[in-house]
Design a protein around this motif. Sequence first.
Motif, PDB file in Angstrom:
ATOM      1  N   ASP A 115      -5.046  -3.543 -35.869  1.00 41.98           N
ATOM      2  CA  ASP A 115      -5.792  -2.282 -35.928  1.00 41.98           C
ATOM      3  C   ASP A 115      -5.228  -1.240 -34.956  1.00 41.98           C
ATOM      4  N   VAL A 116      -3.906  -1.037 -35.012  1.00 41.53           N
ATOM      5  CA  VAL A 116      -3.253  -0.112 -34.090  1.00 41.53           C
ATOM      6  C   VAL A 116      -3.645   1.339 -34.335  1.00 41.53           C
ATOM      7  N   LYS A 117      -4.115   1.648 -35.515  1.00 46.70           N
ATOM      8  CA  LYS A 117      -4.562   3.016 -35.800  1.00 46.70           C
ATOM      9  C   LYS A 117      -6.047   3.194 -35.534  1.00 46.70           C
ATOM     10  N   ARG A 118      -6.716   2.144 -35.131  1.00 44.22           N
ATOM     11  CA  ARG A 118      -8.145   2.157 -34.810  1.00 44.22           C
ATOM     12  C   ARG A 118      -8.948   2.796 -35.946  1.00 44.22           C
ATOM     13  N   ASP A 119      -8.714   2.325 -37.159  1.00 44.00           N
ATOM     14  CA  ASP A 119      -9.410   2.863 -38.322  1.00 44.00           C
ATOM     15  C   ASP A 119     -10.233   1.807 -39.061  1.00 44.00           C
ATOM     16  N   TYR A 120     -10.454   0.664 -38.423  1.00 45.70           N
ATOM     17  CA  TYR A 120     -11.244  -0.381 -39.071  1.00 45.70           C
ATOM     18  C   TYR A 120     -12.694   0.065 -39.243  1.00 45.70           C
ATOM     19  N   PHE A 121     -13.282   0.608 -38.178  1.00 50.04           N
ATOM     20  CA  PHE A 121     -14.670   1.067 -38.230  1.00 50.04           C
ATOM     21  C   PHE A 121     -14.729   2.462 -38.845  1.00 50.04           C
ATOM     22  N   THR A 122     -15.687   2.671 -39.730  1.00 45.97           N
ATOM     23  CA  THR A 122     -15.809   3.959 -40.405  1.00 45.97           C
ATOM     24  C   THR A 122     -16.686   4.947 -39.637  1.00 45.97           C
ATOM     25  N   ASN A 123     -17.506   4.449 -38.723  1.00 41.44           N
ATOM     26  CA  ASN A 123     -18.414   5.318 -37.972  1.00 41.44           C
ATOM     27  C   ASN A 123     -18.484   4.818 -36.531  1.00 41.44           C
ATOM     28  N   THR A 124     -18.070   5.653 -35.583  1.00 39.96           N
ATOM     29  CA  THR A 124     -18.118   5.305 -34.157  1.00 39.96           C
ATOM     30  C   THR A 124     -18.884   6.390 -33.424  1.00 39.96           C
ATOM     31  N   THR A 125     -19.879   5.965 -32.641  1.00 37.38           N
ATOM     32  CA  THR A 125     -20.723   6.899 -31.889  1.00 37.38           C
ATOM     33  C   THR A 125     -20.710   6.520 -30.417  1.00 37.38           C
ATOM     34  N   PHE A 126     -20.519   7.507 -29.551  1.00 37.34           N
ATOM     35  CA  PHE A 126     -20.572   7.316 -28.107  1.00 37.34           C
ATOM     36  C   PHE A 126     -21.873   7.927 -27.593  1.00 37.34           C
ATOM     37  N   CYS A 127     -22.647   7.167 -26.830  1.00 37.02           N
ATOM     38  CA  CYS A 127     -23.849   7.676 -26.167  1.00 37.02           C
ATOM     39  C   CYS A 127     -23.614   7.615 -24.665  1.00 37.02           C
ATOM     40  N   PHE A 128     -23.686   8.763 -24.001  1.00 41.04           N
ATOM     41  CA  PHE A 128     -23.442   8.864 -22.565  1.00 41.04           C
ATOM     42  C   PHE A 128     -24.760   9.062 -21.831  1.00 41.04           C
ATOM     43  N   CYS A 129     -24.868   8.487 -20.643  1.00 36.34           N
ATOM     44  CA  CYS A 129     -26.046   8.727 -19.806  1.00 36.34           C
ATOM     45  C   CYS A 129     -25.662   8.515 -18.348  1.00 36.34           C
ATOM     46  N   PHE A 130     -26.253   9.310 -17.471  1.00 39.63           N
ATOM     47  CA  PHE A 130     -25.963   9.184 -16.047  1.00 39.63           C
ATOM     48  C   PHE A 130     -27.144   9.607 -15.181  1.00 39.63           C
ATOM     49  N   LEU A 131     -28.281   9.876 -15.776  1.00 39.80           N
ATOM     50  CA  LEU A 131     -29.437  10.336 -15.006  1.00 39.80           C
ATOM     51  C   LEU A 131     -30.272   9.190 -14.444  1.00 39.80           C
ATOM     52  N   ASP A 132     -29.967   7.958 -14.839  1.00 46.10           N
ATOM     53  CA  ASP A 132     -30.746   6.825 -14.366  1.00 46.10           C
ATOM     54  C   ASP A 132     -29.856   5.584 -14.368  1.00 46.10           C
ATOM     55  N   HIS A 133     -30.077   4.687 -13.413  1.00 43.56           N
ATOM     56  CA  HIS A 133     -29.343   3.431 -13.384  1.00 43.56           C
ATOM     57  C   HIS A 133     -29.699   2.593 -14.615  1.00 43.56           C
ATOM     58  N   ARG A 134     -28.698   1.890 -15.156  1.00 39.20           N
ATOM     59  CA  ARG A 134     -28.855   0.998 -16.311  1.00 39.20           C
ATOM     60  C   ARG A 134     -29.395   1.730 -17.547  1.00 39.20           C
ATOM     61  N   CYS A 135     -29.063   2.991 -17.704  1.00 40.56           N
ATOM     62  CA  CYS A 135     -29.606   3.774 -18.815  1.00 40.56           C
ATOM     63  C   CYS A 135     -28.939   3.444 -20.141  1.00 40.56           C
ATOM     64  N   ASN A 136     -27.808   2.733 -20.137  1.00 40.06           N
ATOM     65  CA  ASN A 136     -27.150   2.421 -21.402  1.00 40.06           C
ATOM     66  C   ASN A 136     -27.776   1.219 -22.101  1.00 40.06           C
ATOM     67  N   GLY A 137     -28.900   0.733 -21.595  1.00 41.22           N
ATOM     68  CA  GLY A 137     -29.633  -0.316 -22.284  1.00 41.22           C
ATOM     69  C   GLY A 137     -30.587   0.253 -23.311  1.00 41.22           C
ATOM     70  N   ALA A 138     -30.889   1.533 -23.186  1.00 41.37           N
ATOM     71  CA  ALA A 138     -31.849   2.172 -24.092  1.00 41.37           C
ATOM     72  C   ALA A 138     -31.171   2.609 -25.374  1.00 41.37           C
ATOM     73  N   SER A 139     -31.979   2.788 -26.401  1.00 41.49           N
ATOM     74  CA  SER A 139     -31.445   3.351 -27.639  1.00 41.49           C
ATOM     75  C   SER A 139     -31.284   4.848 -27.452  1.00 41.49           C
ATOM     76  N   SER A 140     -30.561   5.503 -28.348  1.00 42.35           N
ATOM     77  CA  SER A 140     -30.311   6.937 -28.202  1.00 42.35           C
ATOM     78  C   SER A 140     -31.603   7.737 -28.279  1.00 42.35           C
ATOM     79  N   LYS A 141     -32.588   7.268 -29.071  1.00 43.75           N
ATOM     80  CA  LYS A 141     -33.852   7.997 -29.187  1.00 43.75           C
ATOM     81  C   LYS A 141     -34.631   7.958 -27.883  1.00 43.75           C
ATOM     82  N   SER A 142     -34.670   6.800 -27.221  1.00 43.80           N
ATOM     83  CA  SER A 142     -35.438   6.722 -25.977  1.00 43.80           C
ATOM     84  C   SER A 142     -34.719   7.439 -24.841  1.00 43.80           C
TER      85      SER A 142
END
Length: 160
Positions: A115-142
């Motif tokens: 997968d050198v072209k990184r095209d296996y996945f059709t949908n990739t989403t990045f969710c960023f957070c930095f306002l709270d410790h361990r915030c990447n455990g939550a879903s994007s809605k919360s």
Amino acid sequence: MQAQIIPLTLLLLLAVFIQQGDAIWCYRCTSATPGCADHFNWRGIGYLGEQCPEPNDICVKVTERRGAQETITRDCLSALSFRTDIPADKYEGCRPAAVDWHLAHYVNHTIKEHDVKRDYFTNTTFCFCFLDHRCNGASSKSMALGLTMFLASVVAVMLH
């Protein structure tokens, strides 16, 4: 009323400056780890996260989909620096992956598993957070709800 606002403002500023030198704590796991899938359960992964290596790091949740298959990666942004599809806007919230047209441009082999072209996945989403410790455990809605509640409380304090 003014006498109550000044100590609260000083307390908030003090909290910001005290935590500024510390690195943020993030969950670091993949959906192959029990408890780290979309329905996150920190007790299932068995630890409370790790401190990120960089002082101004950001917690990231990467969701990659292809059909019914879904892979979730939770980590610090500095640990994902090898990826070329990280969006330019890394502020709080979720956004689709960037497209790198030059990725694997000079690689010409037929081994699909690389997968050198990184095209296996059709949908990739990045969710960023930095306002709270361990915030990447939550879903994007919360995460969005938490940010909205925080901003609403700050506005309410300022108006009173």
